[in-house]
Design a protein around this motif. Structure first.
Motif, PDB file in Angstrom:
ATOM      1  N   PHE A 180       0.828  -1.210   0.000  1.00 44.69           N
ATOM      2  CA  PHE A 180       0.000   0.000   0.000  1.00 44.69           C
ATOM      3  C   PHE A 180       0.862   1.259   0.000  1.00 44.69           C
ATOM      4  N   SER A 181       2.013   1.221   0.644  1.00 42.01           N
ATOM      5  CA  SER A 181       2.912   2.378   0.698  1.00 42.01           C
ATOM      6  C   SER A 181       3.475   2.754  -0.660  1.00 42.01           C
ATOM      7  N   GLU A 182       3.458   1.828  -1.602  1.00 39.12           N
ATOM      8  CA  GLU A 182       3.985   2.126  -2.938  1.00 39.12           C
ATOM      9  C   GLU A 182       3.100   3.107  -3.714  1.00 39.12           C
ATOM     10  N   PHE A 183       1.800   3.177  -3.369  1.00 42.50           N
ATOM     11  CA  PHE A 183       0.930   4.111  -4.094  1.00 42.50           C
ATOM     12  C   PHE A 183       0.120   5.006  -3.168  1.00 42.50           C
ATOM     13  N   CYS A 184       0.322   4.876  -1.895  1.00 44.76           N
ATOM     14  CA  CYS A 184      -0.393   5.708  -0.926  1.00 44.76           C
ATOM     15  C   CYS A 184       0.653   6.303   0.012  1.00 44.76           C
ATOM     16  N   THR A 185       0.788   7.630  -0.010  1.00 41.37           N
ATOM     17  CA  THR A 185       1.847   8.279   0.769  1.00 41.37           C
ATOM     18  C   THR A 185       1.435   8.621   2.198  1.00 41.37           C
TER      19      THR A 185
END
Length: 186
Positions: free
Chosen positions: A137-142
């Motif tokens: 999720f961290s790859e597209f949600c900052t």
């Protein structure tokens, strides 16, 4: 002509099936042998005793529902959303499987309420699952708060969906689950 031995994995899988249907007390050597259509003597060629089987069952479950599924998801590659889609699909497909299925997962959770060693193992698995979800999720949600919410929603929907008995209104459960996946991936 030699006797064909029942594979070790069959004993473990049958043990996980027994665990899923009746809890740890249902994992009995004699019952497993009967379910497998063999004598219990073959059991002792693989396991010292019942406790050794229980440990290997948990080892198998832990690997398959954490690192095993993560390796399978990552092996196919793709960006984070593609890997999450694949993860959700694999988890849905394994819904009733003897190792990765939700019934085994719920049985381990119930067992963990009464056994500190199993509880520690469950905590390790849940932490591994959450860490993997966070990484994706961290790859597209900052927003780190949003990442944590999405991770917790994904895990609790997986577990809680099997306890939810209410009707889904005008939409089927499959439609509702598809909408949840879509929102998690947005």
């Amino acid at each position: 002509m030699g006797t064909t031995r029942t594979p070790r994995a069959s004993w473990i899988e049958q043990g996980l099936r027994a665990l899923a249907t009746g809890g740890p007390d249902a994992v009995r050597i004699e019952n497993l042998a009967q379910s497998l259509g063999v004598t219990k003597g073959g059991f002792y060629g693989y396991f010292r005793n019942r406790d050794a089987l229980l440990t290997e069952m948990l080892d198998t479950w832990e690997y398959e529902v954490s690192d095993g599924i993560i390796e399978q998801v990552d092996r196919a590659g793709g960006d984070a959303r593609a890997r999450l889609e694949r993860l959700f699909l694999l988890v849905a497909e394994a819904a009733d499987g003897p190792v990765r299925g939700i019934t085994a997962d719920l049985a381990v959770r119930a067992w963990a309420r009464h056994d500190a060693g199993v509880a520690e193992r469950l905590r390790r698995v849940d932490n591994r699952r959450m860490d993997y979800l966070r990484s994706l999720f961290s790859e597209f949600c900052t927003d780190t708060d949003e990442v944590e919410v999405r991770c917790l929603l994904a895990v609790t929907v997986r577990i809680g969906n099997h306890f939810h008995a209410a009707d889904d209104g005008i939409r089927s459960r499959a439609d509702v689950m598809a909408t949840i996946r879509k929102r998690l991936l947005s």
